[in-house]
Design a protein around this motif. Sequence first.
Motif, mmCIF file in Angstrom:
data_model
loop_
_atom_site.group_PDB
_atom_site.id
_atom_site.type_symbol
_atom_site.label_atom_id
_atom_site.label_comp_id
_atom_site.label_asym_id
_atom_site.label_seq_id
_atom_site.Cartn_x
_atom_site.Cartn_y
_atom_site.Cartn_z
ATOM 1 N N ASP A 15 0.866 -1.182 0.000
ATOM 2 C CA ASP A 15 0.000 0.000 0.000
ATOM 3 C C ASP A 15 0.899 1.228 0.000
ATOM 4 O OD1 ASP A 15 -2.691 1.358 0.385
ATOM 5 O OD2 ASP A 15 -1.647 2.084 2.168
ATOM 6 N N ILE A 16 0.501 2.251 -0.729
ATOM 7 C CA ILE A 16 1.274 3.492 -0.724
ATOM 8 C C ILE A 16 0.436 4.628 -0.140
ATOM 9 C CG2 ILE A 16 2.582 2.753 -2.740
ATOM 10 C CD1 ILE A 16 1.031 4.820 -4.412
ATOM 11 N N GLU A 17 1.113 5.574 0.466
ATOM 12 C CA GLU A 17 0.470 6.814 0.910
ATOM 13 C C GLU A 17 1.146 7.965 0.179
ATOM 14 O OE1 GLU A 17 -2.193 6.637 2.557
ATOM 15 O OE2 GLU A 17 -1.994 4.519 3.107
ATOM 16 N N THR A 18 0.342 8.870 -0.327
ATOM 17 C CA THR A 18 0.863 9.949 -1.159
ATOM 18 C C THR A 18 0.434 11.311 -0.636
ATOM 19 O OG1 THR A 18 -1.062 9.941 -2.649
ATOM 20 C CG2 THR A 18 0.737 8.410 -3.155
ATOM 21 N N ALA A 19 1.185 12.322 -1.013
ATOM 22 C CA ALA A 19 0.886 13.707 -0.633
ATOM 23 C C ALA A 19 1.222 14.609 -1.806
ATOM 24 C CB ALA A 19 1.701 14.110 0.603
ATOM 25 N N SER A 20 0.765 15.834 -1.745
ATOM 26 C CA SER A 20 1.106 16.798 -2.789
ATOM 27 C C SER A 20 2.598 17.090 -2.758
ATOM 28 C CB SER A 20 0.305 18.096 -2.594
ATOM 29 O OG SER A 20 0.511 18.628 -1.298
ATOM 30 N N ASN A 190 -7.496 5.914 13.461
ATOM 31 C CA ASN A 190 -7.014 7.250 13.811
ATOM 32 C C ASN A 190 -6.629 8.094 12.606
ATOM 33 O OD1 ASN A 190 -4.715 5.900 13.030
ATOM 34 N ND2 ASN A 190 -3.444 6.622 14.731
ATOM 35 N N LEU A 191 -6.889 7.573 11.396
ATOM 36 C CA LEU A 191 -6.535 8.305 10.181
ATOM 37 C C LEU A 191 -7.255 7.663 9.008
ATOM 38 C CD1 LEU A 191 -4.500 10.595 9.269
ATOM 39 C CD2 LEU A 191 -2.923 8.771 8.657
ATOM 40 N N ASP A 192 -7.559 8.463 7.993
ATOM 41 C CA ASP A 192 -8.026 7.886 6.735
ATOM 42 C C ASP A 192 -7.320 8.597 5.592
ATOM 43 O OD1 ASP A 192 -9.576 10.179 5.749
ATOM 44 O OD2 ASP A 192 -11.072 9.643 7.230
ATOM 45 N N GLY A 193 -7.515 8.080 4.380
ATOM 46 C CA GLY A 193 -6.755 8.577 3.234
ATOM 47 C C GLY A 193 -6.900 10.062 2.982
ATOM 48 N N SER A 194 -8.068 10.614 3.281
ATOM 49 C CA SER A 194 -8.296 12.033 3.027
ATOM 50 C C SER A 194 -7.505 12.940 3.958
ATOM 51 C CB SER A 194 -9.793 12.360 3.161
ATOM 52 O OG SER A 194 -10.224 12.183 4.503
ATOM 53 N N ASP A 205 3.679 14.617 10.725
ATOM 54 C CA ASP A 205 3.604 13.392 11.527
ATOM 55 C C ASP A 205 3.679 12.169 10.610
ATOM 56 O OD1 ASP A 205 3.176 11.430 13.391
ATOM 57 O OD2 ASP A 205 1.416 12.371 14.301
ATOM 58 N N LEU A 206 4.879 11.867 10.129
ATOM 59 C CA LEU A 206 5.074 10.732 9.242
ATOM 60 C C LEU A 206 4.847 9.410 9.968
ATOM 61 C CD1 LEU A 206 5.795 9.783 6.405
ATOM 62 C CD2 LEU A 206 8.214 9.922 7.031
ATOM 63 N N GLU A 207 5.143 9.373 11.266
ATOM 64 C CA GLU A 207 4.955 8.141 12.032
ATOM 65 C C GLU A 207 3.493 7.710 12.025
ATOM 66 O OE1 GLU A 207 7.125 6.017 13.475
ATOM 67 O OE2 GLU A 207 8.629 7.218 12.431
ATOM 68 N N LYS A 208 2.593 8.664 12.141
ATOM 69 C CA LYS A 208 1.157 8.355 12.120
ATOM 70 C C LYS A 208 0.746 7.773 10.771
ATOM 71 C CE LYS A 208 -3.260 10.592 13.270
ATOM 72 N NZ LYS A 208 -3.896 11.890 13.666
ATOM 73 N N ILE A 209 1.307 8.326 9.700
ATOM 74 C CA ILE A 209 1.007 7.839 8.355
ATOM 75 C C ILE A 209 1.563 6.433 8.166
ATOM 76 C CG2 ILE A 209 1.346 8.264 5.886
ATOM 77 C CD1 ILE A 209 1.558 11.251 6.558
ATOM 78 N N LYS A 210 2.757 6.178 8.687
ATOM 79 C CA LYS A 210 3.376 4.857 8.566
ATOM 80 C C LYS A 210 2.521 3.788 9.245
ATOM 81 C CE LYS A 210 7.794 4.767 9.640
ATOM 82 N NZ LYS A 210 9.056 5.137 10.332
ATOM 83 N N LYS A 211 2.005 4.080 10.421
ATOM 84 C CA LYS A 211 1.168 3.116 11.135
ATOM 85 C C LYS A 211 -0.109 2.837 10.358
ATOM 86 C CE LYS A 211 2.883 4.422 15.721
ATOM 87 N NZ LYS A 211 2.544 5.075 17.022
ATOM 88 N N TYR A 212 -0.709 3.878 9.807
ATOM 89 C CA TYR A 212 -1.923 3.713 9.012
ATOM 90 C C TYR A 212 -1.641 2.889 7.765
ATOM 91 C CZ TYR A 212 -5.438 5.149 5.553
ATOM 92 O OH TYR A 212 -6.377 5.165 4.568
ATOM 93 N N VAL A 217 -2.015 -2.399 4.685
ATOM 94 C CA VAL A 217 -1.373 -3.577 4.093
ATOM 95 C C VAL A 217 -1.906 -4.851 4.748
ATOM 96 C CG1 VAL A 217 0.809 -4.804 3.787
ATOM 97 C CG2 VAL A 217 0.731 -2.344 3.465
ATOM 98 N N GLU A 218 -1.997 -4.845 6.055
ATOM 99 C CA GLU A 218 -2.500 -6.021 6.775
ATOM 100 C C GLU A 218 -3.945 -6.320 6.391
ATOM 101 O OE1 GLU A 218 -3.736 -7.362 11.274
ATOM 102 O OE2 GLU A 218 -2.176 -5.820 11.056
ATOM 103 N N VAL A 219 -4.784 -5.279 6.307
ATOM 104 C CA VAL A 219 -6.188 -5.474 5.926
ATOM 105 C C VAL A 219 -6.274 -6.071 4.521
ATOM 106 C CG1 VAL A 219 -8.362 -4.302 5.396
ATOM 107 C CG2 VAL A 219 -7.100 -3.706 7.466
ATOM 108 N N THR A 220 -5.472 -5.546 3.600
ATOM 109 C CA THR A 220 -5.465 -6.076 2.232
ATOM 110 C C THR A 220 -5.085 -7.556 2.223
ATOM 111 O OG1 THR A 220 -4.849 -3.899 1.343
ATOM 112 C CG2 THR A 220 -4.488 -5.805 -0.081
ATOM 113 N N ALA A 221 -4.077 -7.910 2.997
ATOM 114 C CA ALA A 221 -3.627 -9.304 3.061
ATOM 115 C C ALA A 221 -4.703 -10.201 3.668
ATOM 116 C CB ALA A 221 -2.336 -9.398 3.867
#
Length: 250
Positions: A15-20, A190-194, A205-212, A217-221
């Motif tokens: 899974d990837i997380e992206t930003a502007s 504690n977070l969603d894609g939006s 807060d990159l740590e929060k994004i990493k946990k999400y 990834v786990e949910v997808t698996a």
Amino acid sequence: MADFLEQLGSILFLDIETASLTESFEELDPRLQDEWVKKERLIKTTEEGHIDPGSLYFDRAGIHAEFGQIVCIGVGYYQRKKKEKKLVFRSKVFANESEKELLQEFSSLLDKKKWVLCAHNGKEFDFPYICRRMLIQGIPLPEPLQISGKKPWEVRHLDTMELWKFGDYKHYTRLELLASVFGIPSSKDNLDGSQVNSTFHLENDLEKIKKYCLKDVEVTARVYLAMNPQLELEEIEIIQLDDDSEQKGD
């Protein structure tokens, strides 16, 4: 079942997380600003009416590889626990202030094994986004991401959303909905894609994004297993590898 387990062990869920690219539209390179305004005219909806140039940038740019960046990539794979009805799911997240270094580290992982890649909506988002950002950063595409000239059955990409369509190409299903119907714990506690863009640029807060990202990834698996009920399991053990661990099988 043996064949299924063998195939399962070669799947790399991701899974990837992206930003502007930048926090504000004004910080964007002037040439890209012009291109974004053109893009904006195409993506604005009739309900929004008149909009100021650049007003959609913060909320929408992150989903377009030309105007966004990858801030982390979560990966995970299954291993069978010997002599037990148990799977171990090993996961790791790649995150770096430098997108280029992040993508280089991820590329090195893909070169270590003949992986089959799996993501939710991966064929329309994650896989092409990674490819585009790698090329923009001057990184050669690793073999699993090279699809040019390959026959459809030679491309080792799986997509849990596509699997759930069962040929219904008009059907879009969120990962969270599939998690709900299969009774899989949510990744959205504690977070969603939006919220990723504001969490990255405004909260830093990159740590929060990493946990999400790792939870997605786990949910997808888990969704993939739920759609392939050949295997009866008593439990799945989750192991999160640190940044210096190697992704390798027994």
